[in-house]
Design a protein around this motif. Structure first.
Motif, short mmCIF file in Angstrom:
data_model
loop_
_atom_site.label_atom_id
_atom_site.label_comp_id
_atom_site.label_asym_id
_atom_site.label_seq_id
_atom_site.Cartn_x
_atom_site.Cartn_y
_atom_site.Cartn_z
N ASP A 1 0.82 -1.21 0.00
CA ASP A 1 0.00 0.00 0.00
C ASP A 1 0.85 1.26 0.00
OD1 ASP A 1 -2.28 -1.52 -0.05
OD2 ASP A 1 -2.65 -1.35 2.11
N ILE A 2 1.92 1.26 0.77
CA ILE A 2 2.82 2.42 0.80
C ILE A 2 3.46 2.62 -0.57
CG2 ILE A 2 5.00 3.28 1.75
CD1 ILE A 2 4.14 2.02 4.42
N LEU A 3 3.92 1.53 -1.18
CA LEU A 3 4.50 1.64 -2.52
C LEU A 3 3.49 2.12 -3.55
CD1 LEU A 3 6.81 -1.46 -3.03
CD2 LEU A 3 7.44 0.93 -3.13
N LEU A 4 2.28 1.62 -3.46
CA LEU A 4 1.24 2.04 -4.41
C LEU A 4 0.93 3.53 -4.25
CD1 LEU A 4 -0.61 1.06 -6.64
CD2 LEU A 4 -2.31 0.56 -4.91
N GLY A 5 0.89 4.02 -3.04
CA GLY A 5 0.67 5.44 -2.81
C GLY A 5 1.80 6.29 -3.36
N GLY A 6 3.04 5.84 -3.15
CA GLY A 6 4.19 6.57 -3.69
C GLY A 6 4.20 6.56 -5.21
N CYS A 7 3.85 5.43 -5.79
CA CYS A 7 3.80 5.33 -7.26
C CYS A 7 2.71 6.23 -7.83
CB CYS A 7 3.55 3.89 -7.69
SG CYS A 7 4.94 2.80 -7.44
N ALA A 8 1.56 6.27 -7.16
CA ALA A 8 0.46 7.11 -7.65
C ALA A 8 0.84 8.59 -7.58
CB ALA A 8 -0.79 6.84 -6.83
N ALA A 9 1.48 8.99 -6.50
CA ALA A 9 1.89 10.39 -6.37
C ALA A 9 2.94 10.75 -7.43
CB ALA A 9 2.44 10.64 -4.97
N ALA A 10 3.91 9.87 -7.63
CA ALA A 10 4.95 10.15 -8.64
C ALA A 10 4.37 10.13 -10.04
CB ALA A 10 6.07 9.12 -8.51
N THR A 11 3.39 9.27 -10.29
CA THR A 11 2.77 9.22 -11.62
C THR A 11 2.03 10.52 -11.91
OG1 THR A 11 2.54 6.84 -11.47
CG2 THR A 11 1.14 7.96 -13.06
N SER A 12 1.34 11.06 -10.91
CA SER A 12 0.61 12.31 -11.14
C SER A 12 1.57 13.47 -11.41
CB SER A 12 -0.31 12.62 -9.96
OG SER A 12 0.44 12.89 -8.81
N ILE A 13 2.67 13.53 -10.69
CA ILE A 13 3.65 14.59 -10.92
C ILE A 13 4.34 14.38 -12.27
CG2 ILE A 13 5.80 15.62 -10.08
CD1 ILE A 13 3.26 16.32 -8.48
N GLY A 14 4.62 13.13 -12.62
CA GLY A 14 5.21 12.85 -13.93
C GLY A 14 4.28 13.22 -15.08
N TYR A 15 3.00 13.00 -14.88
CA TYR A 15 2.02 13.39 -15.90
C TYR A 15 2.01 14.91 -16.09
CZ TYR A 15 -2.38 13.77 -18.43
OH TYR A 15 -3.33 14.06 -19.36
N LEU A 16 2.05 15.63 -14.98
CA LEU A 16 2.10 17.09 -15.08
C LEU A 16 3.39 17.56 -15.74
CD1 LEU A 16 0.67 18.29 -11.65
CD2 LEU A 16 -0.35 18.56 -13.92
N GLY A 17 4.49 16.87 -15.45
CA GLY A 17 5.75 17.24 -16.08
C GLY A 17 5.75 16.99 -17.57
#
Length: 112
Positions: free
Chosen positions: A47-63
């Motif tokens: 769950d912690i990894l999934l949360g980190g991946c989701a947060a990084a994916t959203s920032i990567g999408y914005l980038g």
């Protein structure tokens, strides 16, 4: 990305803890209740990894694509090497989430 990195460090620490617990529990019977704690630990790490991946994916999408409504411009055309490395690390972390799901399933079946 800071949360992503911290989540991966936490997952690494929990993985080492799980490895030590498996070494301690290897002589116990397969029906031991101690495997339930390994299941919970693997579930929490996933769950912690999934949360980190989701947060990084959203920032990567914005980038990569920016956001016209807020005026954020895409930056990956200027920092392509950084964005490529970020994409690779996010993909590897999603693979780790899948591995933790498999590990949690194996821990749950061992506790029976």
């Amino acid at each position: 990305y800071r949360f992503f990195v911290i989540a991966n460090f936490i997952a690494t620490g929990f993985s080492v803890t799980t490895l030590l617990l498996v070494v301690v529990l290897r002589n116990k019977s397969p029906g031991s209740n101690s495997y339930f704690f390994l299941f919970l630990l693997d579930l929490i790490v996933g769950d912690i990894l999934l949360g980190g991946c989701a947060a990084a994916t959203s920032i990567g999408y914005l980038g990569k694509y920016g956001n016209d409504h807020t005026g954020w411009l895409p930056v990956c055309d200027h920092f392509a090497k950084f964005c490529d490395r970020g994409t690779i690390s996010i993909a590897v972390s999603y693979a780790c989430v899948v591995f933790y799901l498999i590990l949690a399933s194996a821990s749950a079946s061992a506790s029976r």
